[in-house]
Design a protein around this motif. Structure first.
Motif, PDB file in Angstrom:
ATOM      1  N   VAL A  63       0.826  -1.198   0.000  1.00  0.00           N
ATOM      2  CA  VAL A  63       0.000   0.000   0.000  1.00  0.00           C
ATOM      3  C   VAL A  63       0.865   1.256   0.000  1.00  0.00           C
ATOM      4  O   VAL A  63       0.504   2.267  -0.598  1.00  0.00           O
ATOM      5  CB  VAL A  63      -0.983  -0.015   1.194  1.00  0.00           C
ATOM      6  N   ASP A  64       2.044   1.201   0.647  1.00  0.00           N
ATOM      7  CA  ASP A  64       2.950   2.351   0.629  1.00  0.00           C
ATOM      8  C   ASP A  64       3.411   2.665  -0.791  1.00  0.00           C
ATOM      9  O   ASP A  64       3.484   3.821  -1.187  1.00  0.00           O
ATOM     10  CB  ASP A  64       4.168   2.112   1.521  1.00  0.00           C
ATOM     11  N   ALA A  65       3.714   1.629  -1.557  1.00  0.00           N
ATOM     12  CA  ALA A  65       4.135   1.841  -2.947  1.00  0.00           C
ATOM     13  C   ALA A  65       3.007   2.469  -3.746  1.00  0.00           C
ATOM     14  O   ALA A  65       3.221   3.398  -4.534  1.00  0.00           O
ATOM     15  CB  ALA A  65       4.563   0.525  -3.587  1.00  0.00           C
ATOM     16  N   LEU A  66       1.787   1.983  -3.547  1.00  0.00           N
ATOM     17  CA  LEU A  66       0.644   2.550  -4.255  1.00  0.00           C
ATOM     18  C   LEU A  66       0.417   4.000  -3.843  1.00  0.00           C
ATOM     19  O   LEU A  66       0.092   4.845  -4.671  1.00  0.00           O
ATOM     20  CB  LEU A  66      -0.609   1.719  -4.006  1.00  0.00           C
ATOM     21  N   GLY A  67       0.603   4.305  -2.567  1.00  0.00           N
ATOM     22  CA  GLY A  67       0.467   5.676  -2.098  1.00  0.00           C
ATOM     23  C   GLY A  67       1.505   6.592  -2.706  1.00  0.00           C
ATOM     24  O   GLY A  67       1.226   7.757  -3.002  1.00  0.00           O
ATOM     25  N   TYR A  68       2.714   6.079  -2.916  1.00  0.00           N
ATOM     26  CA  TYR A  68       3.758   6.878  -3.553  1.00  0.00           C
ATOM     27  C   TYR A  68       3.449   7.080  -5.035  1.00  0.00           C
ATOM     28  O   TYR A  68       3.563   8.187  -5.561  1.00  0.00           O
ATOM     29  CB  TYR A  68       5.132   6.215  -3.403  1.00  0.00           C
ATOM     30  N   ILE A  69       3.049   6.024  -5.727  1.00  0.00           N
ATOM     31  CA  ILE A  69       2.780   6.114  -7.161  1.00  0.00           C
ATOM     32  C   ILE A  69       1.602   7.039  -7.434  1.00  0.00           C
ATOM     33  O   ILE A  69       1.639   7.868  -8.332  1.00  0.00           O
ATOM     34  CB  ILE A  69       2.545   4.712  -7.761  1.00  0.00           C
ATOM     35  N   ASP A  70       0.530   6.912  -6.651  1.00  0.00           N
ATOM     36  CA  ASP A  70      -0.658   7.752  -6.838  1.00  0.00           C
ATOM     37  C   ASP A  70      -1.440   7.751  -5.532  1.00  0.00           C
ATOM     38  O   ASP A  70      -2.149   6.788  -5.223  1.00  0.00           O
ATOM     39  CB  ASP A  70      -1.510   7.217  -7.990  1.00  0.00           C
ATOM     40  N   SER A  71      -1.335   8.822  -4.776  1.00  0.00           N
ATOM     41  CA  SER A  71      -1.963   8.870  -3.446  1.00  0.00           C
ATOM     42  C   SER A  71      -3.466   9.137  -3.503  1.00  0.00           C
ATOM     43  O   SER A  71      -4.110   9.211  -2.466  1.00  0.00           O
ATOM     44  CB  SER A  71      -1.281   9.928  -2.577  1.00  0.00           C
ATOM     45  N   ASN A  72      -4.038   9.258  -4.689  1.00  0.00           N
ATOM     46  CA  ASN A  72      -5.478   9.491  -4.812  1.00  0.00           C
ATOM     47  C   ASN A  72      -6.270   8.228  -5.141  1.00  0.00           C
ATOM     48  O   ASN A  72      -7.473   8.302  -5.336  1.00  0.00           O
ATOM     49  CB  ASN A  72      -5.742  10.546  -5.896  1.00  0.00           C
ATOM     50  N   ILE A  73      -5.596   7.090  -5.208  1.00  0.00           N
ATOM     51  CA  ILE A  73      -6.291   5.867  -5.602  1.00  0.00           C
ATOM     52  C   ILE A  73      -7.107   5.289  -4.448  1.00  0.00           C
ATOM     53  O   ILE A  73      -6.934   5.672  -3.294  1.00  0.00           O
ATOM     54  CB  ILE A  73      -5.313   4.793  -6.133  1.00  0.00           C
ATOM     55  N   THR A  74      -7.977   4.357  -4.803  1.00  0.00           N
ATOM     56  CA  THR A  74      -8.747   3.599  -3.830  1.00  0.00           C
ATOM     57  C   THR A  74      -8.479   2.124  -4.093  1.00  0.00           C
ATOM     58  O   THR A  74      -8.556   1.676  -5.233  1.00  0.00           O
ATOM     59  CB  THR A  74     -10.258   3.867  -3.995  1.00  0.00           C
ATOM     60  N   VAL A  75      -8.141   1.382  -3.051  1.00  0.00           N
ATOM     61  CA  VAL A  75      -7.946  -0.059  -3.167  1.00  0.00           C
ATOM     62  C   VAL A  75      -9.143  -0.733  -2.510  1.00  0.00           C
ATOM     63  O   VAL A  75      -9.368  -0.582  -1.311  1.00  0.00           O
ATOM     64  CB  VAL A  75      -6.635  -0.527  -2.485  1.00  0.00           C
ATOM     65  N   ASN A  76      -9.933  -1.420  -3.321  1.00  0.00           N
ATOM     66  CA  ASN A  76     -11.092  -2.153  -2.819  1.00  0.00           C
ATOM     67  C   ASN A  76     -10.709  -3.617  -2.670  1.00  0.00           C
ATOM     68  O   ASN A  76     -10.296  -4.251  -3.646  1.00  0.00           O
ATOM     69  CB  ASN A  76     -12.264  -2.031  -3.799  1.00  0.00           C
ATOM     70  N   ILE A  77     -10.842  -4.139  -1.476  1.00  0.00           N
ATOM     71  CA  ILE A  77     -10.576  -5.560  -1.236  1.00  0.00           C
ATOM     72  C   ILE A  77     -11.903  -6.290  -1.399  1.00  0.00           C
ATOM     73  O   ILE A  77     -12.894  -5.949  -0.741  1.00  0.00           O
ATOM     74  CB  ILE A  77      -9.989  -5.792   0.164  1.00  0.00           C
ATOM     75  N   ILE A  78     -11.922  -7.286  -2.291  1.00  0.00           N
ATOM     76  CA  ILE A  78     -13.136  -8.019  -2.614  1.00  0.00           C
ATOM     77  C   ILE A  78     -13.085  -9.398  -1.954  1.00  0.00           C
ATOM     78  O   ILE A  78     -12.113 -10.126  -2.117  1.00  0.00           O
ATOM     79  CB  ILE A  78     -13.298  -8.177  -4.146  1.00  0.00           C
ATOM     80  N   LYS A  79     -14.128  -9.728  -1.225  1.00  0.00           N
ATOM     81  CA  LYS A  79     -14.278 -11.058  -0.609  1.00  0.00           C
ATOM     82  C   LYS A  79     -15.660 -11.584  -0.965  1.00  0.00           C
ATOM     83  O   LYS A  79     -16.658 -10.893  -0.775  1.00  0.00           O
ATOM     84  CB  LYS A  79     -14.151 -10.987   0.917  1.00  0.00           C
ATOM     85  N   ASN A  80     -15.715 -12.796  -1.488  1.00  0.00           N
ATOM     86  CA  ASN A  80     -16.982 -13.439  -1.861  1.00  0.00           C
ATOM     87  C   ASN A  80     -17.850 -12.552  -2.762  1.00  0.00           C
ATOM     88  O   ASN A  80     -19.060 -12.522  -2.633  1.00  0.00           O
ATOM     89  CB  ASN A  80     -17.762 -13.864  -0.621  1.00  0.00           C
ATOM     90  N   GLY A  81     -17.201 -11.814  -3.643  1.00  0.00           N
ATOM     91  CA  GLY A  81     -17.916 -11.005  -4.619  1.00  0.00           C
ATOM     92  C   GLY A  81     -18.367  -9.635  -4.141  1.00  0.00           C
ATOM     93  O   GLY A  81     -18.988  -8.897  -4.892  1.00  0.00           O
ATOM     94  N   PHE A  82     -18.058  -9.274  -2.898  1.00  0.00           N
ATOM     95  CA  PHE A  82     -18.487  -7.985  -2.354  1.00  0.00           C
ATOM     96  C   PHE A  82     -17.289  -7.199  -1.832  1.00  0.00           C
ATOM     97  O   PHE A  82     -16.277  -7.779  -1.431  1.00  0.00           O
ATOM     98  CB  PHE A  82     -19.491  -8.181  -1.204  1.00  0.00           C
ATOM     99  N   ILE A  83     -17.422  -5.883  -1.804  1.00  0.00           N
ATOM    100  CA  ILE A  83     -16.352  -5.045  -1.247  1.00  0.00           C
ATOM    101  C   ILE A  83     -16.288  -5.292   0.252  1.00  0.00           C
ATOM    102  O   ILE A  83     -17.242  -5.029   0.983  1.00  0.00           O
ATOM    103  CB  ILE A  83     -16.598  -3.552  -1.544  1.00  0.00           C
TER     104      ILE A  83
END
Length: 141
Positions: A63-83
């Protein structure tokens, strides 16, 4: 265009248009044996255009790498087809081996085993400096 829904995995959303391939390569998604969808230049009310990455697999994401690359993104974790959970990465205070120091006099240029570590010195302007030589990396777009 038809992209199947994800059962268990991640949707990386609100990526600045054109940045999806940088994330794709940093996360080594080309080496995965699962479905990965990259949607480039999707319409967005908030951003006008955005990229989206869908990963149909459970894996560790830096997540730190993603925050550095683009701090405006949203990471949605999907479990059993739902957020299951939404993560909004921020600029990390410290990053390791995400970028490399370009100063030829830095110890990281001579000692290959030393990690490239940068600290955030100016959050408003997203300025990072090498902890060994205080150099700034090439600017991010």
């Amino acid at each position: 265009m038809n992209i199947d829904s994800i059962k268990n995995g991640f949707v990386i959303d609100h990526i600045k248009a054109g940045k999806s391939m940088e994330i794709y390569h940093y996360l080594n998604l080309e080496s995965l044996d699962c479905q990965v969808a990259i949607i480039k230049n999707a319409s967005s009310k908030r951003m006008l255009r955005k990229d989206i990455i869908k990963i149909d697999a459970e894996l560790d994401i830096d997540v730190d790498a993603l925050g550095y690359i683009d701090s405006n993104i949203t990471v949605n974790i999907i479990k059993n087809g739902f957020i299951f959970r939404k993560i909004h990465p921020e600029l990390p205070d410290r990053i390791t081996d995400i970028i490399k120091c370009t100063n030829p006099r830095c110890i990281t240029s001579v000692e290959q085993e030393i990690h490239h570590i940068f600290k955030l010195t100016d959050r408003d302007n997203a300025v990072y400096r090498c902890i060994y030589c205080e150099s700034t990396p090439k600017t991010r777009e």
